[in-house]
Write a protein that holds these residues in place. Structure first.
Motif, PDB file in Angstrom:
ATOM      1  N   ASN A   1      -3.544  -3.123   4.594  1.00  0.00           N
ATOM      2  CA  ASN A   1      -3.048  -3.168   5.967  1.00  0.00           C
ATOM      3  C   ASN A   1      -4.163  -3.300   6.996  1.00  0.00           C
ATOM      4  OD1 ASN A   1      -0.386  -2.985   5.163  1.00  0.00           O
ATOM      5  ND2 ASN A   1      -0.369  -0.772   5.227  1.00  0.00           N
ATOM      6  N   SER A   2      -5.363  -2.898   6.665  1.00  0.00           N
ATOM      7  CA  SER A   2      -6.459  -2.942   7.636  1.00  0.00           C
ATOM      8  C   SER A   2      -7.350  -4.173   7.480  1.00  0.00           C
ATOM      9  CB  SER A   2      -7.306  -1.675   7.532  1.00  0.00           C
ATOM     10  OG  SER A   2      -8.016  -1.650   6.314  1.00  0.00           O
ATOM     11  N   CYS A   3      -7.084  -5.013   6.510  1.00  0.00           N
ATOM     12  CA  CYS A   3      -7.893  -6.223   6.320  1.00  0.00           C
ATOM     13  C   CYS A   3      -7.668  -7.179   7.490  1.00  0.00           C
ATOM     14  CB  CYS A   3      -7.527  -6.912   5.004  1.00  0.00           C
ATOM     15  SG  CYS A   3      -8.436  -8.439   4.735  1.00  0.00           S
TER      16      CYS A   3
ATOM     17  N   GLU B   1      -2.331   5.013  -2.066  1.00  0.00           N
ATOM     18  CA  GLU B   1      -2.255   5.084  -0.607  1.00  0.00           C
ATOM     19  C   GLU B   1      -3.491   4.470   0.039  1.00  0.00           C
ATOM     20  OE1 GLU B   1      -1.080   8.773   1.202  1.00  0.00           O
ATOM     21  OE2 GLU B   1       0.233   9.226  -0.492  1.00  0.00           O
ATOM     22  N   ARG B   2      -4.648   4.679  -0.546  1.00  0.00           N
ATOM     23  CA  ARG B   2      -5.880   4.113   0.006  1.00  0.00           C
ATOM     24  C   ARG B   2      -5.883   2.593  -0.120  1.00  0.00           C
ATOM     25  NH1 ARG B   2     -11.107   7.403  -1.423  1.00  0.00           N
ATOM     26  NH2 ARG B   2     -11.316   7.854   0.787  1.00  0.00           N
TER      27      ARG B   2
ATOM     28  N   ILE C   1     -12.524   1.602   2.623  1.00  0.00           N
ATOM     29  CA  ILE C   1     -11.417   2.556   2.527  1.00  0.00           C
ATOM     30  C   ILE C   1     -11.181   2.985   1.084  1.00  0.00           C
ATOM     31  CG2 ILE C   1      -8.930   2.830   2.867  1.00  0.00           C
ATOM     32  CD1 ILE C   1      -9.235   0.986   5.323  1.00  0.00           C
TER      33      ILE C   1
ATOM     34  N   ILE D   1      -3.212   0.639  -0.184  1.00  0.00           N
ATOM     35  CA  ILE D   1      -2.255   0.156   0.815  1.00  0.00           C
ATOM     36  C   ILE D   1      -2.899   0.167   2.200  1.00  0.00           C
ATOM     37  CG2 ILE D   1      -0.074   0.694   1.998  1.00  0.00           C
ATOM     38  CD1 ILE D   1       0.922   1.675  -0.803  1.00  0.00           C
ATOM     39  N   GLU D   2      -3.644   1.198   2.509  1.00  0.00           N
ATOM     40  CA  GLU D   2      -4.353   1.264   3.792  1.00  0.00           C
ATOM     41  C   GLU D   2      -5.384   0.140   3.900  1.00  0.00           C
ATOM     42  OE1 GLU D   2      -7.135   4.329   6.372  1.00  0.00           O
ATOM     43  OE2 GLU D   2      -6.166   5.053   4.559  1.00  0.00           O
ATOM     44  N   ALA D   3      -6.081  -0.140   2.815  1.00  0.00           N
ATOM     45  CA  ALA D   3      -7.068  -1.230   2.811  1.00  0.00           C
ATOM     46  C   ALA D   3      -6.381  -2.578   3.036  1.00  0.00           C
ATOM     47  CB  ALA D   3      -7.836  -1.242   1.497  1.00  0.00           C
TER      48      ALA D   3
END
Length: 46
Positions: free
Chosen positions: A36-38, A29-30, A2, A32-34
């Motif tokens: 949250n997706s771990c 933002e990227r 991500i 934070i997305e990483a």
């Protein structure tokens, strides 16, 4: 995958490591997305 500018994903074991500790504003933002997706919840932001 991500945020490749911040994290490097190893092909061998699928683990990632930080390649840039200071996150530029345009990448926040990227990252934070990483986080949250771990699936292992191994990434955190401080």
């Amino acid at each position: 995958m991500i945020a490749p500018e911040i994290f490097e994903l190893r092909d061998v074991d699928g683990h990632s490591s930080v390649v840039q500790e200071d996150v530029p504003p345009d990448q926040e933002e990227r990252v934070i997305e990483a986080v949250n997706s771990c699936p292992e919840r191994a990434i955190s932001i401080s």
